[in-house]
Design a protein around this motif. Structure first.
Motif, PDB file in Angstrom:
ATOM      1  N   TRP A 280     -27.128  32.200 -57.214  1.00 19.82           N
ATOM      2  CA  TRP A 280     -26.766  32.800 -55.927  1.00 19.82           C
ATOM      3  C   TRP A 280     -25.527  32.169 -55.311  1.00 19.82           C
ATOM      4  CZ3 TRP A 280     -30.004  35.980 -52.403  1.00 19.82           C
ATOM      5  CH2 TRP A 280     -31.086  36.569 -53.070  1.00 19.82           C
ATOM      6  N   PHE A 281     -24.799  32.979 -54.550  1.00 16.53           N
ATOM      7  CA  PHE A 281     -23.722  32.487 -53.692  1.00 16.53           C
ATOM      8  C   PHE A 281     -23.942  33.123 -52.324  1.00 16.53           C
ATOM      9  CE2 PHE A 281     -19.617  32.379 -51.675  1.00 16.53           C
ATOM     10  CZ  PHE A 281     -19.007  31.217 -52.140  1.00 16.53           C
ATOM     11  N   PHE A 282     -23.918  32.325 -51.270  1.00 15.47           N
ATOM     12  CA  PHE A 282     -24.220  32.879 -49.942  1.00 15.47           C
ATOM     13  C   PHE A 282     -22.973  33.137 -49.123  1.00 15.47           C
ATOM     14  CE2 PHE A 282     -28.351  30.863 -50.774  1.00 15.47           C
ATOM     15  CZ  PHE A 282     -29.160  31.939 -50.492  1.00 15.47           C
ATOM     16  N   LEU A 283     -22.958  34.299 -48.480  1.00 18.56           N
ATOM     17  CA  LEU A 283     -21.951  34.642 -47.473  1.00 18.56           C
ATOM     18  C   LEU A 283     -22.711  34.632 -46.151  1.00 18.56           C
ATOM     19  CD1 LEU A 283     -19.316  35.660 -48.880  1.00 18.56           C
ATOM     20  CD2 LEU A 283     -19.674  37.787 -47.693  1.00 18.56           C
ATOM     21  N   THR A 284     -22.456  33.627 -45.322  1.00 21.34           N
ATOM     22  CA  THR A 284     -23.346  33.371 -44.195  1.00 21.34           C
ATOM     23  C   THR A 284     -22.623  33.498 -42.864  1.00 21.34           C
ATOM     24  OG1 THR A 284     -24.506  31.802 -45.602  1.00 21.34           O
ATOM     25  CG2 THR A 284     -24.923  31.651 -43.244  1.00 21.34           C
ATOM     26  N   ALA A 285     -23.222  34.225 -41.926  1.00 17.02           N
ATOM     27  CA  ALA A 285     -22.683  34.284 -40.567  1.00 17.02           C
ATOM     28  C   ALA A 285     -22.866  32.924 -39.923  1.00 17.02           C
ATOM     29  CB  ALA A 285     -23.401  35.352 -39.760  1.00 17.02           C
ATOM     30  N   ASP A 286     -21.795  32.390 -39.334  1.00 18.67           N
ATOM     31  CA  ASP A 286     -21.817  31.003 -38.887  1.00 18.67           C
ATOM     32  C   ASP A 286     -22.432  30.841 -37.500  1.00 18.67           C
ATOM     33  OD1 ASP A 286     -21.366  28.294 -38.957  1.00 18.67           O
ATOM     34  OD2 ASP A 286     -19.314  28.442 -38.228  1.00 18.67           O
ATOM     35  N   TYR A 287     -23.720  31.116 -37.380  1.00 15.83           N
ATOM     36  CA  TYR A 287     -24.467  30.768 -36.161  1.00 15.83           C
ATOM     37  C   TYR A 287     -25.947  30.688 -36.503  1.00 15.83           C
ATOM     38  CZ  TYR A 287     -25.850  35.670 -35.251  1.00 15.83           C
ATOM     39  OH  TYR A 287     -26.394  36.921 -35.320  1.00 15.83           O
ATOM     40  N   ALA A 288     -26.777  30.407 -35.495  1.00 12.94           N
ATOM     41  CA  ALA A 288     -28.184  30.066 -35.735  1.00 12.94           C
ATOM     42  C   ALA A 288     -28.873  31.003 -36.731  1.00 12.94           C
ATOM     43  CB  ALA A 288     -28.948  30.059 -34.408  1.00 12.94           C
ATOM     44  N   PHE A 289     -28.646  32.320 -36.561  1.00 11.88           N
ATOM     45  CA  PHE A 289     -29.330  33.291 -37.426  1.00 11.88           C
ATOM     46  C   PHE A 289     -28.914  33.142 -38.891  1.00 11.88           C
ATOM     47  CE2 PHE A 289     -27.792  37.264 -39.424  1.00 11.88           C
ATOM     48  CZ  PHE A 289     -28.968  37.656 -40.028  1.00 11.88           C
TER      49      PHE A 289
ATOM     50  N   GLY B 129     -34.547  29.665 -59.337  1.00 17.72           N
ATOM     51  CA  GLY B 129     -33.127  30.005 -59.367  1.00 17.72           C
ATOM     52  C   GLY B 129     -32.274  28.849 -58.879  1.00 17.72           C
ATOM     53  N   LYS B 130     -30.936  29.042 -58.858  1.00 14.71           N
ATOM     54  CA  LYS B 130     -30.087  27.995 -58.310  1.00 14.71           C
ATOM     55  C   LYS B 130     -29.002  28.596 -57.399  1.00 14.71           C
ATOM     56  CE  LYS B 130     -27.411  27.597 -62.617  1.00 14.71           C
ATOM     57  NZ  LYS B 130     -28.061  28.622 -63.433  1.00 14.71           N
ATOM     58  N   VAL B 131     -28.498  27.746 -56.502  1.00 13.95           N
ATOM     59  CA  VAL B 131     -27.472  28.192 -55.556  1.00 13.95           C
ATOM     60  C   VAL B 131     -26.149  27.544 -55.956  1.00 13.95           C
ATOM     61  CG1 VAL B 131     -26.724  28.134 -53.157  1.00 13.95           C
ATOM     62  CG2 VAL B 131     -29.131  28.523 -53.712  1.00 13.95           C
ATOM     63  N   LEU B 132     -25.147  28.377 -56.266  1.00 18.50           N
ATOM     64  CA  LEU B 132     -23.882  27.857 -56.779  1.00 18.50           C
ATOM     65  C   LEU B 132     -22.879  27.548 -55.677  1.00 18.50           C
ATOM     66  CD1 LEU B 132     -23.418  30.157 -59.908  1.00 18.50           C
ATOM     67  CD2 LEU B 132     -24.451  27.890 -59.754  1.00 18.50           C
ATOM     68  N   GLY B 133     -23.074  28.124 -54.508  1.00 14.51           N
ATOM     69  CA  GLY B 133     -22.120  27.838 -53.439  1.00 14.51           C
ATOM     70  C   GLY B 133     -22.399  28.689 -52.221  1.00 14.51           C
ATOM     71  N   LYS B 134     -21.682  28.406 -51.151  1.00  7.10           N
ATOM     72  CA  LYS B 134     -21.840  29.183 -49.938  1.00  7.10           C
ATOM     73  C   LYS B 134     -20.575  29.102 -49.107  1.00  7.10           C
ATOM     74  CE  LYS B 134     -25.517  26.575 -49.188  1.00  7.10           C
ATOM     75  NZ  LYS B 134     -26.620  25.773 -48.622  1.00  7.10           N
ATOM     76  N   VAL B 135     -20.345  30.126 -48.288  1.00  7.63           N
ATOM     77  CA  VAL B 135     -19.207  30.083 -47.389  1.00  7.63           C
ATOM     78  C   VAL B 135     -19.663  30.670 -46.054  1.00  7.63           C
ATOM     79  CG1 VAL B 135     -18.312  32.300 -48.258  1.00  7.63           C
ATOM     80  CG2 VAL B 135     -16.790  30.755 -47.062  1.00  7.63           C
ATOM     81  N   ARG B 136     -19.231  30.054 -44.959  1.00 12.10           N
ATOM     82  CA  ARG B 136     -19.678  30.497 -43.642  1.00 12.10           C
ATOM     83  C   ARG B 136     -18.537  31.167 -42.885  1.00 12.10           C
ATOM     84  NH1 ARG B 136     -23.850  25.589 -42.202  1.00 12.10           N
ATOM     85  NH2 ARG B 136     -25.516  26.474 -43.470  1.00 12.10           N
TER      86      ARG B 136
ATOM     87  N   SER C 103     -11.319  37.436 -48.494  1.00 16.12           N
ATOM     88  CA  SER C 103     -11.140  36.050 -48.886  1.00 16.12           C
ATOM     89  C   SER C 103     -12.478  35.413 -49.307  1.00 16.12           C
ATOM     90  CB  SER C 103     -10.517  35.311 -47.715  1.00 16.12           C
ATOM     91  OG  SER C 103     -10.532  33.952 -47.959  1.00 16.12           O
ATOM     92  N   TYR C 104     -13.508  35.684 -48.512  1.00 17.33           N
ATOM     93  CA  TYR C 104     -14.833  35.129 -48.835  1.00 17.33           C
ATOM     94  C   TYR C 104     -15.376  35.743 -50.121  1.00 17.33           C
ATOM     95  CZ  TYR C 104     -14.249  34.146 -43.902  1.00 17.33           C
ATOM     96  OH  TYR C 104     -13.740  33.764 -42.694  1.00 17.33           O
TER      97      TYR C 104
END
Lengths: 403, 295
Positions: free
Chosen positions: A167-176, A193-200, A210-211
């Motif tokens: 997995w790679f996460f695209l995450t909204a940068d706040y509490a939720f 599974g495994k998590v390969l990276g994330k970007v907020r 870009s993300y």
């Protein structure tokens, strides 16, 4: 001034000596729907939630024990400070007894504390963070529709089981976003599974290229979208443009609403898998209610958040009817927990000690354009997660009320 | 693999290119603002709403009249530009000679009204608009996959920016414009219809915004809020470039797109604030902006 002070004193005296029967503060029950009326979550919550609350009141007969019920609403603009100010004004001076809905987890967490401090009631439908029934749980709050744990559990484990194990996460940068990412990551790791990276990314971003390029570079099989509303729509749209799905990676929409699917169109949204607690076309009673809702909303079908507002307000009014009072927020919520829930949208259910409402969650897949028979015919039911499996076990939430 | 600043070079090239693409939108929008400010001395806060109207006009042309993207690219700027001319004739004209604040308040109010009307009609989620078939797909550049549509956006934006700059700096019409900016009374005395030029200039600036809106429709959701989110950044771009400077707004637009793109790699959380930090620094060091003339 002196006269009004005197009369206020007299009123207070009268109140304290009046019998406990039908003791409604201010002579009426006021329900405040607080949500996003103008920005990226307005179609998910917004006026639709206000209409849902009004429908609940009308279906209840517009009165509790002869006391009239009023619905008011405001726009918190997704800002915790704006939301907190409105909540304080409502609870302190405007006679609002219960605040309902409140999408945007950061705002909901702020109002959770205000309701606790002022001993009022807070019924959450729009916000997602599972912290509301975890470390931040409150005897004044009920979390109705869904939460990040349930979404992660439904979608995350289904995807890992079908081979999506990196997995790679695209995450909204706040509490939720943080909560959704955390809960999903836990499920992914637990399922092997495994998590390969994330970007907020900042809330309400227009350009995701870009993300997405970073996600593409990670070679993860699944790009988990830990965001919502317009952010999710733009991510999905631009992922198609950059050939992400064509290149063999898949998107997991961790929080998708029917309004998002409608906004994307089936061509772009087909095949998406996600978890929700409500769909208008589940059974006869959801269809009947949704049809009435759509008539008032210019043909728009309800989101699960709007359905949750209807059900939560209905159950709240039942508790008031049983208690004959809305003065003590804790007592009202205790009554709501004690009484089993039953409404046309979520069926029979219960509210747990930590404030978590329990009902089944559903894993849906978006239909292909050819499979859809008409407008708003968007989902195929893939699996039903029973109420006892759908939400985080009580013991794992670290809620002080559960100990 | 070669690395620059801890990031593999191909990734860095990809991000630079993406920055340039986003910069194209900043450039076209800030160009329109600069043109309007230069001649009318009005800070056009309605610009974001007019960009949004461009995208919605494209959607309406497609869904109500069956006219596709290429027609929209031509018609939407004309139609929205015409509404701009109406706004100038009916409202803005009355503010000539008054303090900046009046124009700012009027255009800001108009923006809110227009956005509110569209939100009421279409909701906040927005509407889908597909990429035209001719521009679907993309090229594998080795370091990244470049969608054809984005390449088209950069190309056409650069062309429009250059053409505008050439017209204003190198033609007779442009010289009238620049002269009218300096001294409208004198230019009018020479027999040039300055009020008409002012109206058409506003219409042109608005048409540029609508043009950017049509370009944006297939990439972003066609949503009533699309302009409100963008316009603040574009204003920062104009301030950094120097109010009213044509070349400044173009160069700064593309440049800041690139800087924002790089921020999305090195510190994604800060990507929405980096432009404002730069604005603050520029205002401290060069209050007239990078390309502006002080005084």
């Amino acid at each position: 001034m002196r006269r009004s002070l005197l009369s206020a004193g007299a009123a207070l005296l009268a109140l304290s000596t009046a019998p406990a029967m039908a003791d409604f503060t201010g002579g009426k029950v006021r329900i405040g729907v607080l949500n996003d009326q103008s920005s990226l979550y307005a179609d998910i919550t917004g006026q639709g939630s206000v209409v849902a609350a009004r429908m609940a009141v009308e279906d209840f007969g517009s009165k509790v024990k002869g006391t009239p019920i009023e619905v008011t609403f405001a726009d918190h603009q997704n800002k915790p400070d704006v939301g907190s100010n409105i909540a304080r004004q409502w609870y302190d001076t405007d006679g609002v007894d219960v605040i309902v809905d409140v999408p945007t987890s950061s705002v909901a967490l702020a109002i959770n504390e205000i309701a606790r401090e002022k001993n009022k009631v807070f019924l959450v439908s729009g916000a997602a963070t599972s912290d509301l029934t975890g470390p931040k749980c409150s005897p004044n709050t009920v979390h109705w529709t869904y939460d990040t744990w349930a979404l992660a559990n439904g979608t995350g484990s289904a995807i890992v089981q079908t081979g999506g194990d990196s997995w790679f996460f695209l995450t909204a940068d706040y509490a939720f976003g943080h909560a959704l990412e955390r809960d999903t990551e836990a499920v992914v790791l637990k399922s092997g599974g495994k998590v390969l990276g994330k970007v907020r990314h900042p809330l309400n971003t227009a350009d995701f290229s870009s993300y997405l390029l970073q996600a593409q570079g990670s070679k993860a099989k699944i790009i988990g979208l830990a965001n919502a509303g317009g952010d999710t729509i733009n991510s999905i749209k631009q992922a198609a443009e950059f050939g992400i799905v064509a290149g063999g990676q898949n998107l997991a929409g961790l929080l998708v609403f029917i309004s998002d699917v409608h906004g994307l169109g089936l061509q772009a949204a087909q095949g998406l898998i996600f978890t929700e607690s409500f769909y208008w076309d589940l059974n006869d009673s959801t269809r009947a209610w949704s049809k009435r809702f759509a008539e008032r909303m210019g043909g728009r079908m309800p989101t699960m958040v709007q359905a949750g507002v209807y059900a939560a307000v209905t159950h709240y009014l039942k508790a008031l009817d049983a208690l004959g009072s809305d003065a003590d927020g804790k007592a009202v919520v205790a009554k709501m927990k004690e009484t089993p829930t039953d409404d046309p949208l979520f069926g029979k259910g219960t509210i747990r000690k930590d404030g978590r409402k329990l009902h089944p969650m559903y894993l849906f897949e978006v239909k292909k354009p050819a499979e859809s028979k008409g407008p708003w015919d968007y989902y195929k039911l893939k699996a039903t997660i029973p109420a006892d499996k759908a939400f985080r076990p009580l013991a794992e939430g670290n809620c002080p009320l559960a100990q | 693999m070669a690395e620059l600043l801890g990031i593999p070079a191909p990734v860095l090239f990809g991000q630079l290119l993406l920055g340039l693409i986003n910069g194209a939108f900043y450039a076209i929008l800030s160009l329109g603002l600069a043109v309007i400010f230069g001649l009318l001395n009005i800070i056009n806060f309605t610009h974001g709403a007019q960009y949004m109207m461009g995208a919605f006009t494209a959607w309406m042309l497609l869904n109500h009249l069956g006219l596709g993207y290429w027609w929209a690219l031509l018609l939407a700027p004309l139609l929205v530009g015409f509404t701009g001319i109406l706004i100038e004739r009916l409202l803005l004209k009355r503010l000539a000679g008054l303090d900046h604040l009046y124009g700012l308040l009027l255009t800001f109010g108009l923006a809110l009204v227009i956005q509110g009307l569209f939100r009421n009609e279409f909701g906040s989620t927005g509407l889908p608009y597909a990429i035209p078939p001719e521009l679907r797909g993309g090229q594998n550049l080795g370091f990244m996959f470049l969608p054809n549509y984005r390449a088209w956006v950069v190309g056409v934006s650069l062309a429009v920016c250059l053409a505008t700059w050439l017209v204003i700096e190198k033609t007779r019409l442009g010289s009238y414009l620049r002269a009218a900016t300096e001294n409208p009374t004198l230019v009018q005395a020479m027999g040039i219809d300055v009020p008409r030029m002012v109206t058409l200039t506003y219409g042109f600036g608005v048409a540029l915004a609508a043009f950017a809106g049509v370009l944006a429709a297939p990439i972003y959701q066609v949503s009533p809020l699309m302009g409100a989110d963008l316009i603040i950044v574009v204003f920062a771009v104009v301030v950094i470039g120097g109010m009213g400077s044509i070349l400044g707004s173009i160069v700064t637009g593309f440049g800041l797109g690139v800087i924002e793109g790089l921020t999305k790699v090195f510190w994604p959380e800060a990507s929405s604030t980096v432009i404002f930090v730069i604005m603050a620094i520029v205002l401290l060091l060069r209050p007239a902006g990078l390309f502006g003339r002080s005084g």
